[in-house]
Design an enzyme around this catalytic site. Sequence first.
Site, short mmCIF file in Angstrom:
data_model
loop_
_atom_site.label_atom_id
_atom_site.label_comp_id
_atom_site.label_asym_id
_atom_site.label_seq_id
_atom_site.Cartn_x
_atom_site.Cartn_y
_atom_site.Cartn_z
N GLU A 120 -5.16 26.15 -53.39
CA GLU A 120 -5.62 27.49 -53.07
C GLU A 120 -7.08 27.70 -53.45
O GLU A 120 -7.59 27.12 -54.40
CB GLU A 120 -4.77 28.52 -53.82
CG GLU A 120 -3.32 28.50 -53.37
CD GLU A 120 -2.45 29.42 -54.19
OE1 GLU A 120 -3.01 30.25 -54.95
OE2 GLU A 120 -1.24 29.32 -54.08
N CYS A 133 -13.35 31.11 -56.22
CA CYS A 133 -12.51 30.49 -57.24
C CYS A 133 -11.96 29.19 -56.66
O CYS A 133 -11.24 29.21 -55.65
CB CYS A 133 -11.38 31.44 -57.63
SG CYS A 133 -10.37 30.83 -58.99
N CYS A 140 -0.65 21.47 -61.95
CA CYS A 140 -1.28 21.45 -63.27
C CYS A 140 -0.30 20.89 -64.28
O CYS A 140 0.92 21.06 -64.14
CB CYS A 140 -1.68 22.87 -63.66
SG CYS A 140 -2.74 22.96 -65.14
N CYS A 144 1.00 26.65 -68.88
CA CYS A 144 0.73 27.94 -69.53
C CYS A 144 1.76 28.95 -69.02
O CYS A 144 1.94 29.10 -67.81
CB CYS A 144 -0.69 28.40 -69.23
SG CYS A 144 -1.95 27.27 -69.86
N CYS A 147 0.96 31.65 -66.33
CA CYS A 147 0.20 31.21 -65.15
C CYS A 147 1.14 30.68 -64.09
O CYS A 147 1.98 29.83 -64.37
CB CYS A 147 -0.80 30.13 -65.57
SG CYS A 147 -1.68 29.39 -64.17
N GLY A 199 -5.25 23.92 -61.70
CA GLY A 199 -5.59 22.73 -62.45
C GLY A 199 -6.51 22.98 -63.63
O GLY A 199 -7.10 24.05 -63.78
N SER A 231 -13.86 26.92 -66.30
CA SER A 231 -12.88 27.49 -67.21
C SER A 231 -11.94 26.40 -67.70
O SER A 231 -11.34 25.69 -66.90
CB SER A 231 -12.07 28.59 -66.51
OG SER A 231 -11.07 29.10 -67.37
N HIS A 255 -6.61 33.92 -74.81
CA HIS A 255 -5.35 34.63 -74.59
C HIS A 255 -4.50 34.94 -75.82
O HIS A 255 -3.47 35.61 -75.70
CB HIS A 255 -4.46 33.90 -73.57
CG HIS A 255 -5.14 33.56 -72.29
ND1 HIS A 255 -5.85 34.49 -71.56
CD2 HIS A 255 -5.26 32.38 -71.62
CE1 HIS A 255 -6.36 33.90 -70.49
NE2 HIS A 255 -6.03 32.63 -70.51
N ASN A 330 -1.75 39.67 -63.66
CA ASN A 330 -1.43 39.80 -62.24
C ASN A 330 0.01 39.34 -62.05
O ASN A 330 0.28 38.14 -61.92
CB ASN A 330 -2.41 38.95 -61.41
CG ASN A 330 -2.56 39.45 -59.99
OD1 ASN A 330 -1.76 40.24 -59.50
ND2 ASN A 330 -3.60 38.98 -59.32
N CYS A 373 -3.73 32.88 -58.91
CA CYS A 373 -3.70 31.50 -58.46
C CYS A 373 -2.32 30.89 -58.52
O CYS A 373 -1.57 31.07 -59.46
CB CYS A 373 -4.66 30.67 -59.31
SG CYS A 373 -4.95 29.10 -58.52
#
Length: 398
Positions: A120, A133, A140, A144, A147, A199, A231, A255, A330, A373
């Site tokens: 994406e 982005c 990945c 997390c 995520c 990723g 990031s 976080h 989100n 994402c």
Amino acid sequence: MNAPQPVQAAITQDVLTIPRKLPEGGLANLAGMTRDEMRAALIAAGTPEKQAKMRLGQVWQWVYHWGVRDFAQMTNLAKDYRALLAAHFTIDRPEVVSKQVSADGTRKYLVRIAGGHEVEVVYIPEEDRGTLCVSSQVGCTLTCSFCHTGTQKLVRNLTAAEIVGQVMMARDDLGEWPVPGAPKDETRLLSNIVLMGMGEPLYNFDAVRDAMKIAMDGEGIGLSRRRITLSTSGVVPEIARAATEIGCQLAVSFHATTDAVRDILVPINKRWNIATLLDALRAYPNLSNSERITFEYVMLEGVNDSDADAHRLVELIRGIPAKINLIPFNEWPGAPYKRSSGNRIHAFADIIYKAGYASPIRTPRGEDIMAACGQLKSATERARKSRAEIAAEAGLSA
């Protein structure tokens, strides 16, 4: 929702992940080659070595500055040389499978790369910038728990061509490649790149570095290193390398303010804990000539959003040039967390601001097209997992 309790979560490997296996035969893709790689490829294809510097400059500009995909359009090259290029090379981008445009102008692309894999790319227009982005891996390893990409298994790393190709694909769609002979237009629809897609960029270091060097090249795409932000979740051994070999801005997916909570939200914390990560971050601005570190902090109701968390965060980052991006969660179908309330987020931000740090609250974008994402890819490849299944995989109670 109660704060999560520490659980035994898998510690991600601190090694480079699955490489791309190149297909046998076929034409070489010029898009994604570094200057050294392109020079060597041109010579191998029959360019006389004494012409290599000139030819490299010409072809480089056509590919990366003008965005040309057809060798016939390279009008300052002789026809026989264009034919030689066409016989040996191609100029490919990732294939756009689908594009969604949000009511707020956010564009979300699902793109297909070699092997049929999909990643994406999200373009976010704002008044003073347009941010793309970009993804660096298919899936990945980091799991997390907040995520959506973390619910997808890692397939492989992207190549430099597939990473910078996302930028080139977006410029195609935005129609913003310059036109030879036309007046120079300094307006950039795509002015910023953030490596915050699918990723962990530092687990694909070489390809990310090469792609960003191409993006920063003044005779190509020409984005300043200050317009590129990488990031990371905290791959400590690669942070100093990123400072010296890439030199872009750095953001860290932070976080949480205690190891107990961060171990669950960002499991790589079990390998490099908060104290170890902060030591590496303190050195980054001087090594990279970067102005400050951006701390990304997703706001999760009842998990990491208390006043005590805000005060702890201020103490942890003391002495680091920093800003803190507060990100309203989100929510995605089946997510094991809820977004903090607006009042709670603003109270958290106020504590940080009064301590002397910028604490912008990110405006949620593209929610009508699920622009967090990993959402679009998941929707295309598998049925939604239940909230209980995802929570169980993340080591949380449903």
